[in-house]
Design a protein around this motif. Structure first.
Motif, short mmCIF file in Angstrom:
data_model
loop_
_atom_site.label_atom_id
_atom_site.label_comp_id
_atom_site.label_asym_id
_atom_site.label_seq_id
_atom_site.Cartn_x
_atom_site.Cartn_y
_atom_site.Cartn_z
N LEU A 175 5.28 0.68 -15.85
CA LEU A 175 4.92 0.88 -17.07
C LEU A 175 3.26 0.97 -16.98
O LEU A 175 2.63 0.38 -16.18
N ALA A 181 -0.47 6.96 -9.15
CA ALA A 181 0.67 8.06 -9.17
C ALA A 181 1.97 7.56 -8.80
O ALA A 181 2.90 7.96 -9.26
N LEU A 182 1.82 6.91 -7.49
CA LEU A 182 3.23 6.46 -6.98
C LEU A 182 3.81 5.46 -7.87
O LEU A 182 5.15 5.58 -7.95
N LEU A 183 2.97 4.39 -8.34
CA LEU A 183 3.39 3.37 -9.45
C LEU A 183 4.25 4.15 -10.63
O LEU A 183 5.36 3.55 -11.00
N HIS A 184 3.56 5.03 -11.06
CA HIS A 184 3.71 5.77 -11.99
C HIS A 184 5.28 6.55 -12.12
O HIS A 184 6.20 6.32 -12.75
N GLN A 185 5.23 7.12 -10.69
CA GLN A 185 6.41 7.74 -10.29
C GLN A 185 7.61 6.68 -10.17
O GLN A 185 8.77 7.04 -10.30
N VAL A 242 -2.86 7.95 -16.14
CA VAL A 242 -1.35 7.70 -16.00
C VAL A 242 -1.03 8.88 -17.17
O VAL A 242 0.04 9.39 -17.09
N LYS A 243 -1.74 8.67 -18.25
CA LYS A 243 -1.53 9.74 -19.37
C LYS A 243 -1.54 11.11 -19.02
O LYS A 243 -0.85 12.08 -19.38
N ALA A 244 -2.51 11.61 -18.14
CA ALA A 244 -2.73 12.89 -17.40
C ALA A 244 -1.53 13.15 -16.66
O ALA A 244 -1.35 14.23 -16.45
N ILE A 245 -0.72 12.14 -16.09
CA ILE A 245 0.54 12.43 -15.40
C ILE A 245 1.80 12.60 -16.18
O ILE A 245 1.70 11.80 -17.18
N TYR A 246 2.55 13.53 -15.89
CA TYR A 246 3.85 13.61 -16.68
C TYR A 246 4.58 12.39 -16.86
O TYR A 246 4.83 11.98 -15.62
N GLU A 290 -3.73 8.06 -5.81
CA GLU A 290 -2.30 8.40 -5.40
C GLU A 290 -1.32 7.06 -5.40
O GLU A 290 -0.17 7.32 -5.88
#
Lengths: 302, 222
Positions: A214, A206-210, A298-302, A203
């Motif tokens: 980078l 995913a949050l940092l990615h959101q 990260v790659k699996a997340i949009y 999670e």
């Protein structure tokens, strides 16, 4: 306040997991076993070299007692004749007969230690040392010895060397095989532990990615955490293995006798640095696994 | 600023949760997104803050067509958006200060440069005394205020808030809305999803209403 970035880097963005202790323990145990098998392979390799070099530059000449006449005088005469031949042979650096005491010590395990054997004429043994780098034609030497000392025979230990080499190679390659297996299991354990830890932080990743971090930033936040954890755990296991080898070297101090022909289990000081490869490899595996896993998440997340 | 053209969205092989949604948000506008639970508000917000790609249609953000944007360009777009998540999504092991400062750190700013701003913002949302507290030790309302502070601290070009006043008392709700309105006055485009009719009617802006995944109304408020 938690200074989690360690300056401007995201080194400690992850917390120290409460459930990480068992995984660290697994890594420490695997590192201990890996260091043990690495040490064992070093000991086996050293023993193989020692056995081989210890025998390959020696020749043993055995002079049997003559069947008739004055046995002792005949034995002494043939021994002196054989010594003369050896001293005159190019490539022989040194030749000397074993004393009666040394010969008695050799046969003692089979026929007892007291003077019970003093009446039995034992063969004479001459230990000859070959000059390093020189080659001696053993067949020609044996023929010349036969002329001067008819009851002599030459043993260049070739048969023993071949057998010892085979035994040492078997021990060494077994140790390498075990080392490979344990290294593979260690890599799998570290990789599994890292992935399990990452699942718990999915999670946050995913949050940092959101928030626009980078992939490299997120990976750095995670990978050093696992690198340091694995390094510390594996270092603990390796130090334990190092203490084991040091302890094994000190057993003789406590009256534990070394087994003849078997090498001491202790490592030499110049071999100890090889053990450092274990925590380095474990931490690099953890680092790479964490980095690859994060980048895949990260790659699996949009 | 934000442009949707015939956007549709379905999760996997399920039914479409958004159908033929078209609208645009002008820079500096203040818009409410309303609708019953399950109408598709959260899905619409996710599409805007680039958490999901649409199943069909075109989305343009800050002049960039998302369908044709390179993957490596998306983080920069996301950093221009502040989001107040409905479930807050605070990082448990970080203090209130560090949670709020996160967007600034991601932007590469130094602690010495933003420390004062973060403290002031935490004071504004009534958490000046609790800036070292972990989220788990805070109430739902306090967590929500941290989430709002985190979303606005970097002065994003676009602020998206999913029920930003749902867990606070009316007085604090009004205070938070003033914070968002102030940000809007400084040029940030604001989109707030809410069930709170009173909030919508009390604020100057526009209302977009979703019913069963379709945008059925676009009207000015107040």
């Amino acid at each position: 306040m938690i200074q989690f970035f360690g300056g401007e880097r995201a080194t400690y963005l992850l917390p120290r997991d409460k459930g990480a202790a068992p995984l660290d323990f697994v890594i420490a145990v695997m590192a201990f076993l890996a260091a043990l098998s690495l040490g064992a392979s070093l000991v086996a390799s050293r023993a193989a070299h020692s056995w081989q070099s210890g025998l390959s530059d020696h020749i043993t000449v055995q002079v049997m007692p003559p069947d008739d006449g004055d046995v002792r005088a005949g034995l002494e005469n043939e021994t002196q004749a054989a010594l003369s031949v050896l001293h005159a042979t190019p490539g022989i650096a040194h030749a000397a007969p074993l004393s009666d005491a040394e010969i008695n010590a050799l046969v003692e395990p089979w026929i007892g230690e007291d003077g019970a054997v003093s009446g039995i004429p034992l063969p004479k043994l001459i230990d000859a040392v070959i000059t390093p780098g020189e080659d001696v034609d053993v067949a020609r030497l044996a023929a010349r010895l036969k002329q001067s000392a008819p009851h002599s025979s030459v043993d260049d230990h070739r048969r023993w060397i071949a057998r010892l080499r085979g035994l040492a190679d078997a021990v060494r390659f077994s140790a390498y095989g075990i080392l490979l297996l344990i290294a593979g299991a260690t890599a799998a354990a570290v990789s599994f532990a890292t992935r399990a830890g990452l699942d718990a932080h999915h999670e946050m990743v995913a949050l940092l990615h959101q928030m626009g971090a980078l992939p490299g930033f997120i990976a750095r936040a995670v990978e050093w955490h696992y690198f340091i954890s694995a390094l510390l755990a594996a270092a603990l296991g390796t130090v334990s293995a190092g203490l084991f080898f040091l302890g094994a070297g000190g057993l003789e101090t406590f009256g534990v006798e070394a087994v003849p022909f078997l090498p001491p289990l202790s490592l030499r000081w110049d071999e100890i640095p090889w053990l450092l490869a274990v925590p380095v490899a474990a931490s690099l595996i953890a680092w790479a696994t964490a980095r690859i896993s994060v980048l895949m998440v990260v790659k699996a997340i949009y | 600023m934000v442009r949707f053209e015939n956007v549709g969205m379905r999760y996997g092989s399920g039914p479409e949760v958004l159908r033929d949604v078209s609208f645009s948000l002008e820079q500096g506008s203040f818009t409410f997104l309303t609708g019953l639970s399950g109408a598709g508000k959260t899905t619409l917000l996710k599409l805007i803050y680039v958490a999901e790609p649409p199943s069909r249609g075109l989305i343009s953000l800050f002049g960039t067509e998302l369908a044709t944007a390179r993957r490596k360009d998306l983080p920069a777009i996301r950093r221009r958006i502040g989001v107040v998540f409905q479930d807050f999504r605070l990082i448990d092991h970080l203090s209130a200060f560090d949670n709020v400062a996160l967007p600034l750190r991601l932007a590469g700013k130094k602690v010495s440069d933003f420390s004062h701003d973060v403290r002031e913002l935490l004071s504004w949302v009534g958490l000046g005394e609790r800036m070292h507290a972990r989220p788990a030790t805070l109430s739902g309302g306090e967590q929500q205020r941290i989430a709002i502070a985190r979303a606005v601290v970097a002065r994003p070009d676009l602020l998206i808030a999913d029920e930003p006043t749902g867990n606070v008392d009316p007085e604090m709700g009004a205070r938070l809305l003033r914070l968002i309105a102030e940000l809007n006055r400084l040029g940030t485009t604001v989109l707030v999803a809410t069930h709170d009719r009173a909030l919508v009617e009390a604020t100057r802006g526009r209302e977009m209403r979703l019913i069963d995944g379709q945008l059925v109304q676009m009207r000015p408020t107040k």
